[in-house]
Write a protein that holds these residues in place. Structure first.
Motif, PDB file in Angstrom:
ATOM      1  N   PRO A 259       0.839  -1.216   0.000  1.00  0.00           N
ATOM      2  CA  PRO A 259       0.000   0.000   0.000  1.00  0.00           C
ATOM      3  C   PRO A 259       0.865   1.254   0.000  1.00  0.00           C
ATOM      4  O   PRO A 259       1.992   1.255   0.505  1.00  0.00           O
ATOM      5  CB  PRO A 259      -0.799  -0.133   1.299  1.00  0.00           C
ATOM      6  N   GLU A 260       0.316   2.352  -0.558  1.00  0.00           N
ATOM      7  CA  GLU A 260       1.114   3.558  -0.762  1.00  0.00           C
ATOM      8  C   GLU A 260       1.572   4.217   0.536  1.00  0.00           C
ATOM      9  O   GLU A 260       2.490   5.042   0.525  1.00  0.00           O
ATOM     10  CB  GLU A 260       0.345   4.565  -1.604  1.00  0.00           C
ATOM     11  N   PHE A 261       0.975   3.844   1.662  1.00  0.00           N
ATOM     12  CA  PHE A 261       1.395   4.426   2.941  1.00  0.00           C
ATOM     13  C   PHE A 261       2.510   3.621   3.613  1.00  0.00           C
ATOM     14  O   PHE A 261       2.933   3.949   4.723  1.00  0.00           O
ATOM     15  CB  PHE A 261       0.209   4.568   3.896  1.00  0.00           C
ATOM     16  N   VAL A 262       3.029   2.567   2.949  1.00  0.00           N
ATOM     17  CA  VAL A 262       4.044   1.695   3.548  1.00  0.00           C
ATOM     18  C   VAL A 262       5.430   2.065   3.030  1.00  0.00           C
ATOM     19  O   VAL A 262       5.657   2.164   1.818  1.00  0.00           O
ATOM     20  CB  VAL A 262       3.753   0.214   3.241  1.00  0.00           C
ATOM     21  N   GLY A 263       6.357   2.268   3.955  1.00  0.00           N
ATOM     22  CA  GLY A 263       7.755   2.511   3.619  1.00  0.00           C
ATOM     23  C   GLY A 263       8.653   1.562   4.381  1.00  0.00           C
ATOM     24  O   GLY A 263       8.355   1.162   5.511  1.00  0.00           O
ATOM     25  N   LEU A 264       9.756   1.177   3.767  1.00  0.00           N
ATOM     26  CA  LEU A 264      10.748   0.319   4.399  1.00  0.00           C
ATOM     27  C   LEU A 264      12.109   0.940   4.121  1.00  0.00           C
ATOM     28  O   LEU A 264      12.451   1.213   2.965  1.00  0.00           O
ATOM     29  CB  LEU A 264      10.694  -1.098   3.826  1.00  0.00           C
ATOM     30  N   SER A 265      12.889   1.202   5.167  1.00  0.00           N
ATOM     31  CA  SER A 265      14.148   1.924   5.001  1.00  0.00           C
ATOM     32  C   SER A 265      15.293   1.219   5.703  1.00  0.00           C
ATOM     33  O   SER A 265      15.092   0.350   6.554  1.00  0.00           O
ATOM     34  CB  SER A 265      14.020   3.351   5.555  1.00  0.00           C
ATOM     35  N   ASP A 266      16.499   1.618   5.311  1.00  0.00           N
ATOM     36  CA  ASP A 266      17.709   1.143   5.971  1.00  0.00           C
ATOM     37  C   ASP A 266      18.713   2.292   6.002  1.00  0.00           C
ATOM     38  O   ASP A 266      18.891   3.005   5.009  1.00  0.00           O
ATOM     39  CB  ASP A 266      18.316  -0.049   5.221  1.00  0.00           C
ATOM     40  N   GLY A 267      19.352   2.481   7.149  1.00  0.00           N
ATOM     41  CA  GLY A 267      20.334   3.552   7.290  1.00  0.00           C
ATOM     42  C   GLY A 267      20.658   3.761   8.751  1.00  0.00           C
ATOM     43  O   GLY A 267      20.412   2.895   9.592  1.00  0.00           O
ATOM     44  N   ASN A 268      21.194   4.903   9.070  1.00  0.00           N
ATOM     45  CA  ASN A 268      21.526   5.228  10.456  1.00  0.00           C
ATOM     46  C   ASN A 268      20.286   5.681  11.210  1.00  0.00           C
ATOM     47  O   ASN A 268      19.450   6.420  10.669  1.00  0.00           O
ATOM     48  CB  ASN A 268      22.589   6.318  10.509  1.00  0.00           C
ATOM     49  N   VAL A 269      20.157   5.213  12.456  1.00  0.00           N
ATOM     50  CA  VAL A 269      19.042   5.584  13.321  1.00  0.00           C
ATOM     51  C   VAL A 269      19.609   5.860  14.713  1.00  0.00           C
ATOM     52  O   VAL A 269      20.742   5.489  15.012  1.00  0.00           O
ATOM     53  CB  VAL A 269      17.975   4.460  13.388  1.00  0.00           C
ATOM     54  N   PRO A 270      18.855   6.514  15.593  1.00  0.00           N
ATOM     55  CA  PRO A 270      19.360   6.761  16.950  1.00  0.00           C
ATOM     56  C   PRO A 270      19.777   5.459  17.644  1.00  0.00           C
ATOM     57  O   PRO A 270      18.989   4.526  17.729  1.00  0.00           O
ATOM     58  CB  PRO A 270      18.171   7.420  17.652  1.00  0.00           C
ATOM     59  N   ASP A 271      21.025   5.406  18.096  1.00  0.00           N
ATOM     60  CA  ASP A 271      21.578   4.240  18.785  1.00  0.00           C
ATOM     61  C   ASP A 271      21.521   2.973  17.929  1.00  0.00           C
ATOM     62  O   ASP A 271      21.447   1.866  18.446  1.00  0.00           O
ATOM     63  CB  ASP A 271      20.877   3.988  20.124  1.00  0.00           C
ATOM     64  N   GLY A 272      21.559   3.122  16.621  1.00  0.00           N
ATOM     65  CA  GLY A 272      21.511   1.947  15.757  1.00  0.00           C
ATOM     66  C   GLY A 272      22.751   1.087  15.884  1.00  0.00           C
ATOM     67  O   GLY A 272      23.885   1.585  15.885  1.00  0.00           O
ATOM     68  N   HIS A 273      22.548  -0.217  15.968  1.00  0.00           N
ATOM     69  CA  HIS A 273      23.664  -1.148  16.116  1.00  0.00           C
ATOM     70  C   HIS A 273      24.482  -1.235  14.830  1.00  0.00           C
ATOM     71  O   HIS A 273      25.628  -1.684  14.845  1.00  0.00           O
ATOM     72  CB  HIS A 273      23.116  -2.525  16.498  1.00  0.00           C
ATOM     73  N   THR A 333      17.333  -1.794   9.618  1.00  0.00           N
ATOM     74  CA  THR A 333      16.235  -1.945   8.666  1.00  0.00           C
ATOM     75  C   THR A 333      14.914  -1.842   9.411  1.00  0.00           C
ATOM     76  O   THR A 333      14.726  -2.498  10.439  1.00  0.00           O
ATOM     77  CB  THR A 333      16.332  -3.306   7.958  1.00  0.00           C
ATOM     78  N   TYR A 334      13.982  -1.043   8.863  1.00  0.00           N
ATOM     79  CA  TYR A 334      12.762  -0.781   9.625  1.00  0.00           C
ATOM     80  C   TYR A 334      11.620  -0.303   8.728  1.00  0.00           C
ATOM     81  O   TYR A 334      11.829   0.277   7.677  1.00  0.00           O
ATOM     82  CB  TYR A 334      13.023   0.288  10.689  1.00  0.00           C
ATOM     83  N   PHE A 335      10.406  -0.628   9.180  1.00  0.00           N
ATOM     84  CA  PHE A 335       9.216  -0.030   8.580  1.00  0.00           C
ATOM     85  C   PHE A 335       9.136   1.426   9.030  1.00  0.00           C
ATOM     86  O   PHE A 335       9.372   1.743  10.201  1.00  0.00           O
ATOM     87  CB  PHE A 335       7.953  -0.769   9.038  1.00  0.00           C
ATOM     88  N   GLU A 336       8.794   2.304   8.101  1.00  0.00           N
ATOM     89  CA  GLU A 336       8.596   3.708   8.452  1.00  0.00           C
ATOM     90  C   GLU A 336       7.317   3.857   9.287  1.00  0.00           C
ATOM     91  O   GLU A 336       6.360   3.110   9.103  1.00  0.00           O
ATOM     92  CB  GLU A 336       8.482   4.565   7.192  1.00  0.00           C
TER      93      GLU A 336
END
Length: 442
Positions: A259-273, A333-336
């Protein structure tokens, strides 16, 4: 021979490109169970990779005295192969990356680390067996390339792995929790142990009081940690460019798959391992929107695959250590997030499940997954009710994506590890995610 001369030697022997990665780490481990044991060790060496005759050659050694031999060996290995590898262009970088930790593990007395392990053991739920493994590392890593890149990293990290063997009424189960950080130091240990205790108490409650699920094809609400497992294991691996040709996403770049409201991203995040400023090829790490507005938008690449696909490198060449070649890997890696509150997501479910913690399982490059449920509950009329245990969740992520009915507002992550021939630190997460169909709990 120093590393700069090693690079020069590789070029003089016909390499089109050469790099040397240097690493020196001090590792400490404290394991607590019936007894507490302590170990310390120093690791390090040199990883030499050359591109010659269009093929890669890689050799790792532990001693500087072996560098000349390693370069010549890497050239020989490259010339054995027949390929046409080319690298996407990047700007040479010279930089030093400092650790963000406030209290680095090397600054903490060993006795204090032992006390943390003993304290956590004492607070764990009662079980037939308890194991706490604390580990940390500190040191430096350098990358020197024939293109003029020279980066030095100050490295540090802390991790906990905790296991419980639970037994009751003739049955048993293995419960576990894993967490760590490469950005928060010993100042964050109290928060880490609280997280571990919360997870294991929830799992123990489900083990002691949960029943096998009886519902079948019903809506499922996933916690951020459980959603992160789907994001990483069942979807993220498909978007790694070295795996991509063998997956259902191979010919779907630019196509809508969710669905158009779904995003999946990968990158730096707060305290990302998996956080870093640069990858192991010296490429700046940037956020990759794997799914954007439900469309397969961009894969994760190293320089070789970036050239093949005609896209900009995005900082996803990673190696477990100097002893391994860089390969395409996820970071965090995470769902937006969406715009639903947790209560609103619950209210959408008249009868279904809330899955909190995932256990061991299996995944495939067709996006299939079967994973154990360590903590889960039945939802009735928008309310979380009785626990379940001994259950699995299964499905195909690509088939389940169209069934996403809502995304929560708040992001959360699990700091853990990923094995793909090499073990690297990653995070996986997202918001709460409502799957109205596509995930089966049995």
């Amino acid at each position: 021979m120093d590393v700069e001369r090693a690079v020069e030697l590789a070029l003089s022997l016909g390499a089109e490109y050469a790099e040397v990665r240097v690493e020196r780490l001090l590792r400490t481990g404290v394991m607590g169970s019936e007894e507490v044991t302590v170990s310390t060790r120093s690791t390090g060496g040199f990883g030499i990779r050359v591109l010659a005759n269009g093929s890669w050659g890689f050799v790792s050694v532990n001693s500087r005295e072996d560098l000349e031999w390693a370069v010549k060996r890497a050239i020989k290995l490259a010339r054995v192969g027949k390929s046409s590898v080319r690298l996407a262009e990047i700007k040479p970088i010279r930089d030093r990356v400092k650790s963000r930790m406030k209290v680095k593990p090397a600054e903490v007395p060993l006795e204090e680390k032992v006390e943390v392990v003993r304290g956590l053991l004492n607070e764990l739920p009662e079980a037939s067996r308890k194991v706490v493994k604390y580990s940390d590392f500190s040191g430096v890593k350098r990358l020197i390339t024939s293109e003029g890149t020279e980066i030095e990293w100050e490295l540090a990290g802390i991790s906990f792995i905790t296991y419980l063997t639970a037994s009751s009424n003739g049955r048993s189960a293995e419960l576990f929790s894993l967490t760590g950080s490469i950005e928060r130091g010993f100042e964050a240990v109290e928060g880490m142990t609280e997280k571990i205790l919360g997870e294991l108490r929830g799992q123990m409650n489900c083990f002691l009081h949960g029943k096998r699920p009886e519902l079948r094809d019903v809506p499922v609400l996933l916690s951020p940690r459980f959603a992160g497992m789907i994001a990483h294991e069942a979807l993220g691996h498909l978007a790694e460019a070295d795996e991509l040709p063998n997956t259902p996403l191979a010919d779907k770049l630019g196509e809508r798959i969710a669905p158009e409201f779904v995003g999946l991203s990968d990158g730096n995040v707060p305290d990302g391992h998996g956080n870093d400023f640069y990858d192991d090829e010296g490429v700046p790490v940037r956020k990759v929107e794997i799914l954007k507005d439900g469309i397969f938008n961009e894969p994760l690449v190293d320089r070789e695959r970036a050239f093949q696909l005609g896209i900009e490198p995005n900082g996803h060449a990673r190696a477990e250590s100097y002893a391994f070649e860089p390969m395409v890997r996820m970071r965090n890696t995470y769902f937006e997030p969406g715009d639903w509150t947790f209560e609103e997501l619950l209210e959408e479910i008249k009868l279904g499940y809330y899955l909190v913690s995932a256990g061991p399982g299996q995944t495939g490059l067709d996006s299939s997954f079967t994973v154990g449920i360590l903590e889960g509950y039945v939802i009735r009329n928008g309310e979380i009710t009785e626990p379940i245990f001994g259950a699995t969740a299964s499905g195909k992520a690509l088939d389940a994506l169209p069934g996403i009915g809502g995304l929560g507002k708040e992001l959360d992550f699990e700091n853990c590890y990923c094995g793909k021939g090499q073990v690297v630190r990653v995070s996986m997460g997202g918001p709460h995610v409502l799957f109205k169909k596509g995930i089966r709990v049995v």
